[in-house]
Design a protein around this motif. Structure first.
Motif, PDB file in Angstrom:
ATOM      1  N   TYR A 128      -4.920  -0.074  -7.088  1.00 23.79           N
ATOM      2  CA  TYR A 128      -5.219  -0.820  -5.988  1.00 23.79           C
ATOM      3  C   TYR A 128      -5.974  -2.377  -6.504  1.00 23.79           C
ATOM      4  O   TYR A 128      -5.735  -3.252  -5.537  1.00 23.79           O
ATOM      5  CB  TYR A 128      -6.083   0.100  -5.246  1.00 23.79           C
ATOM      6  CG  TYR A 128      -5.278   0.944  -4.294  1.00 23.79           C
ATOM      7  CD1 TYR A 128      -4.834   0.640  -3.150  1.00 23.79           C
ATOM      8  CD2 TYR A 128      -5.209   2.189  -4.532  1.00 23.79           C
ATOM      9  CE1 TYR A 128      -3.974   1.194  -2.173  1.00 23.79           C
ATOM     10  CE2 TYR A 128      -4.605   3.043  -3.708  1.00 23.79           C
ATOM     11  CZ  TYR A 128      -4.056   2.648  -2.542  1.00 23.79           C
ATOM     12  OH  TYR A 128      -3.415   3.501  -1.559  1.00 23.79           O
ATOM     13  N   ILE A 145       0.653  -1.206   0.097  1.00 29.22           N
ATOM     14  CA  ILE A 145       0.110   0.073   0.155  1.00 29.22           C
ATOM     15  C   ILE A 145       1.089   1.203   0.116  1.00 29.22           C
ATOM     16  O   ILE A 145       0.569   2.181  -0.740  1.00 29.22           O
ATOM     17  CB  ILE A 145      -1.095   0.010   1.162  1.00 29.22           C
ATOM     18  CG1 ILE A 145      -1.895  -1.103   1.048  1.00 29.22           C
ATOM     19  CG2 ILE A 145      -1.525   1.142   1.306  1.00 29.22           C
ATOM     20  CD1 ILE A 145      -2.747  -1.444   2.284  1.00 29.22           C
ATOM     21  N   GLN A 190       0.905   4.157  -3.070  1.00 31.00           N
ATOM     22  CA  GLN A 190       0.736   5.526  -2.471  1.00 31.00           C
ATOM     23  C   GLN A 190       1.866   6.604  -3.116  1.00 31.00           C
ATOM     24  O   GLN A 190       1.678   7.544  -3.517  1.00 31.00           O
ATOM     25  CB  GLN A 190       0.484   5.502  -1.070  1.00 31.00           C
ATOM     26  CG  GLN A 190      -0.797   5.359  -0.480  1.00 31.00           C
ATOM     27  CD  GLN A 190      -1.967   6.012  -0.976  1.00 31.00           C
ATOM     28  OE1 GLN A 190      -2.703   5.581  -1.861  1.00 31.00           O
ATOM     29  NE2 GLN A 190      -1.920   7.294  -0.430  1.00 31.00           N
TER      30      GLN A 190
END
Length: 297
Positions: A267, A233, A237
């Motif tokens: 994602y 993640i 980002q």
């Protein structure tokens, strides 16, 4: 004696006030629910002790040592259930509380700072000086995690479905079967393996206790997988923030439609990678448990 309570209103609670500590009626009224609660039954006024940490309690409001817990019935059995403590038992606790309050603030601060530094050192030592009882396991984990991206590439190319963004062909590689996709697949798999190895180090997954039993394997694998997903993640980002800066917009939802679609795509790919790595490594660790070396007795 136990502080007296009025049965008509809980706002008129009367607490013993030492000469050295004077508290306002409003402060006592606000803090009284955390210390005692009046219980009226059969014309009796009882005092019940709330299960709160003693040092925290003493820091909030002074507690009279003769204020003991009592049950609603008043018989000995019910008193025993509610944890009646005599004056002698409470005197020792009050002495410890008094000694805790007499300690200098700087000493307490230094003790907390030392504790925090010890925790930081313990966490960092899992990465800087890890304990690895099976030296071949990190390499095996990396190969298994990399194989998950290879399996995904084989399925995507074989079924001719939409390819993920990392599965691109290289123009300078000879177009022989799926050879142009080999290097991007291995590169992406190596990043996944890096996330997994770091997660396993964080979960202490290379020690004997990590494969001591089936429950230990499941727990360690779950912790390592959660850490690896967090790293994934974080990587997504960073990529989205870099793309937003290049487009001159803020990395927020709704700022740019193209960036929003890119975030959904990234994602979605990350979910597939996380599930793939989790399944592959989970079954691998289950098998490794049966073949792993055991600690010497």
């Amino acid at each position: 004696s136990c502080p007296s309570f009025s049965s008509s209103s809980s706002a008129s609670l009367a607490f013993p006030r030492p000469s050295s500590q004077i508290y306002s009626d409003r402060a006592i009224r606000d803090l009284s629910p955390y210390v005692t609660s009046p219980v009226a039954k059969e014309g009796q006024t009882l005092c019940r002790r709330v299960s709160v940490t003693r040092p925290l309690l003493s820091a909030v409001i002074p507690v009279h040592r003769r204020c003991i817990a009592a049950a609603e019935g008043g018989n000995d059995r019910e008193k025993g259930k509610d944890g009646i403590v005599g004056d002698d038992d409470n005197s020792g606790t009050d002495q410890e509380t008094s000694n805790e309050n007499d300690r200098p603030l700087q000493e307490i601060f230094d003790e907390g700072l030392s504790y925090g530094r010890d925790i930081r050192q313990q966490v960092l030592s899992r990465f800087t000086s890890p304990v690895i009882n099976d030296r071949g396991l990190p390499l095996s984990d990396a190969l298994v995690a990399t194989s998950s991206s290879i399996i995904i590439a084989i399925v995507v190319l074989g079924l001719h479905i939409v390819r993920p963004s990392w599965l691109t062909s290289l123009d300078w590689v000879p177009a022989w079967k799926s050879l142009p996709y080999l290097l991007p697949t291995i590169t992406h798999g190596s990043l996944l393996s890096l996330c997994w190895v770091l997660g396993s180090l964080a979960a202490e997954g290379y020690q004997f206790k990590a494969w001591a039993g089936r429950e230990a394997v499941v727990a360690t694998t779950g912790k390592a997988w959660a850490f690896a997903v967090a790293l994934m993640i974080f990587g997504v980002q960073i990529g989205l923030a870099k793309e937003a800066v290049s487009r001159g917009v803020l990395p927020l939802i709704g700022e740019d439609e193209v960036l929003d679609m890119l975030a959904v795509s990234k994602y979605s790919e990350m979910v597939v990678d996380a599930v793939g790595v989790g399944i592959m490594v989970f079954f691998w660790r289950q098998y490794h448990m049966t073949q792993a070396p055991k600690p010497r007795r």
